[in-house]
Design a protein around this motif. Sequence first.
Motif, PDB file in Angstrom:
ATOM      1  N   ASP A  45       0.829  -1.206   0.000  1.00 49.89           N
ATOM      2  CA  ASP A  45       0.000   0.000   0.000  1.00 49.89           C
ATOM      3  C   ASP A  45       0.856   1.246   0.000  1.00 49.89           C
ATOM      4  N   HIS A  46       0.717   2.061  -1.043  1.00 48.77           N
ATOM      5  CA  HIS A  46       1.289   3.410  -1.044  1.00 48.77           C
ATOM      6  C   HIS A  46       0.369   4.294  -1.863  1.00 48.77           C
ATOM      7  N   ILE A  47       0.258   5.544  -1.455  1.00 50.90           N
ATOM      8  CA  ILE A  47      -0.584   6.502  -2.169  1.00 50.90           C
ATOM      9  C   ILE A  47       0.296   7.530  -2.865  1.00 50.90           C
ATOM     10  N   PRO A 102      -3.432   5.301   8.618  1.00 47.20           N
ATOM     11  CA  PRO A 102      -3.784   6.718   8.685  1.00 47.20           C
ATOM     12  C   PRO A 102      -3.910   7.424   7.336  1.00 47.20           C
ATOM     13  N   TYR A 103      -3.593   6.759   6.213  1.00 52.45           N
ATOM     14  CA  TYR A 103      -3.708   7.422   4.904  1.00 52.45           C
ATOM     15  C   TYR A 103      -5.154   7.681   4.508  1.00 52.45           C
ATOM     16  N   ARG A 104      -6.073   6.930   5.074  1.00 52.38           N
ATOM     17  CA  ARG A 104      -7.475   7.026   4.687  1.00 52.38           C
ATOM     18  C   ARG A 104      -8.321   7.251   5.940  1.00 52.38           C
ATOM     19  N   HIS A 105      -9.454   7.874   5.764  1.00 54.87           N
ATOM     20  CA  HIS A 105     -10.374   7.993   6.898  1.00 54.87           C
ATOM     21  C   HIS A 105     -10.736   6.588   7.359  1.00 54.87           C
ATOM     22  N   PRO A 106     -10.757   6.349   8.675  1.00 55.66           N
ATOM     23  CA  PRO A 106     -11.003   4.988   9.149  1.00 55.66           C
ATOM     24  C   PRO A 106     -12.332   4.405   8.692  1.00 55.66           C
ATOM     25  N   GLU A 117       6.124   9.583   2.990  1.00 54.20           N
ATOM     26  CA  GLU A 117       4.756   9.589   2.470  1.00 54.20           C
ATOM     27  C   GLU A 117       3.811  10.286   3.433  1.00 54.20           C
ATOM     28  N   PHE A 118       4.032  10.142   4.720  1.00 53.68           N
ATOM     29  CA  PHE A 118       3.205  10.843   5.709  1.00 53.68           C
ATOM     30  C   PHE A 118       3.256  12.349   5.464  1.00 53.68           C
ATOM     31  N   ALA A 119       4.482  12.862   5.253  1.00 48.81           N
ATOM     32  CA  ALA A 119       4.646  14.305   5.023  1.00 48.81           C
ATOM     33  C   ALA A 119       3.929  14.728   3.750  1.00 48.81           C
ATOM     34  N   ALA A 120       4.044  13.932   2.687  1.00 51.40           N
ATOM     35  CA  ALA A 120       3.409  14.280   1.416  1.00 51.40           C
ATOM     36  C   ALA A 120       1.893  14.337   1.547  1.00 51.40           C
ATOM     37  N   LEU A 121       1.341  13.548   2.451  1.00 53.50           N
ATOM     38  CA  LEU A 121      -0.102  13.504   2.646  1.00 53.50           C
ATOM     39  C   LEU A 121      -0.571  14.413   3.783  1.00 53.50           C
TER      40      LEU A 121
END
Length: 282
Positions: free
Chosen positions: A38-40, A81-85, A113-117
Motif C-alpha cells: 500500500d502506497h498513495i 492513517p492514509y485514509r479515513h477509518p 509519504e506521511f509528510a506528502a499527505l
Amino acid sequence: MKIGVNVPNFGPGTNPDVLRRWAQTVEGLGFDLLMVSDHIAVTADVAEQYPAPFYEPFTTLAWLAGVTDRVRLGTTILVAPYRHPLLTARMAANLHQLSGGRLVLGVGWARQEFAALGIPFQHRGRLTDEHLAAIRDAWANDTDYRAGQIPIWVGGNSDAGLTRAVRLGAAWHPLRFTLPWLRAALHRMKAAADEQRRPVPALAPRIALRLTTTPVTGPARLAGEGTIEQIVDDLDQLRLLGAETVVLDPFNGDPHETHRPQTAWHALATVAAHCDQNDHHR
C-alpha cells in the motif's frame, strides 16, 4: 502452516495482465494467500523500494478477487492513517464480502509519504491505534458493514509494533528478518502480552524469497534466502516457532525484476513442490 505470497503491485513491468497472471499463478500453485503493498504518494523513499507505477491495494485486490476463486487476499501492509477509518472500514468490509470472506488486513507505515499527505509521522502510533479502534467500532455495526471476521495483522519489527499487535491484532506480521532476531522478538512479545494480561497474538511473518544454487551463509542471512533446502528448513523453523501463516516476498529490490516475473514464479513453484513433498503446505 499456511503459505502466502507478496505479489508486486508496482514497478515498470507491472500492468493489469501481469497482475492477473501473478494471481492465477499463486492460486494455481496452491498457495493460501496473495498479498499486495500500500502506497498513495510514491515519494523518493517509497520509489526506491516500490517503483512506479503503483496499483492501489483495495482496487487491485477487488479486481483480483474476480479472477481467483480460493486464494485469500490481503495487504502487507496497509498504512491505516492514509485514509479515513470509516472509508477503510467500508472498503475492507465490502471487499471481504464481495470476495466470499477472503480478506486479511495487514497494517503499518512509511515516513516521507506521511509528510506528502500532510499526516504527522511523529503521531503515527497514536493515529494507527485510533484508526484501528474506529475500524473495529464500525465493523461492530453488522447491519451496515457486514464485515464478518476480517483478521487484522499488525506489522512493524519494532517493540512498539509487536506491542501494538498484542493490543490490537489477530496476528503479528514482522517483515524480512533473520531467525535469531525473530526468536528474541518473540520472547519480547510474550513479555508484552504477559504485562498487558492479554493472549499472545498469532505469528504471521513475511520473509524474503531469494532462491540460490549455493548456500547463503553468515549471520546477516535473512529467512527465505538461500538454497531450496535452506528455505524449506526456514519454513520448518517458523512452523516450530508457531507461525500460522508465512508470506513469501519474491521481490528483491531491483525494479527490472518486475519485467521478469517468471523468475519469481519458478522460485515459488520450487517451494510449492518441496512443501507438498514434505507435507508442510495445507
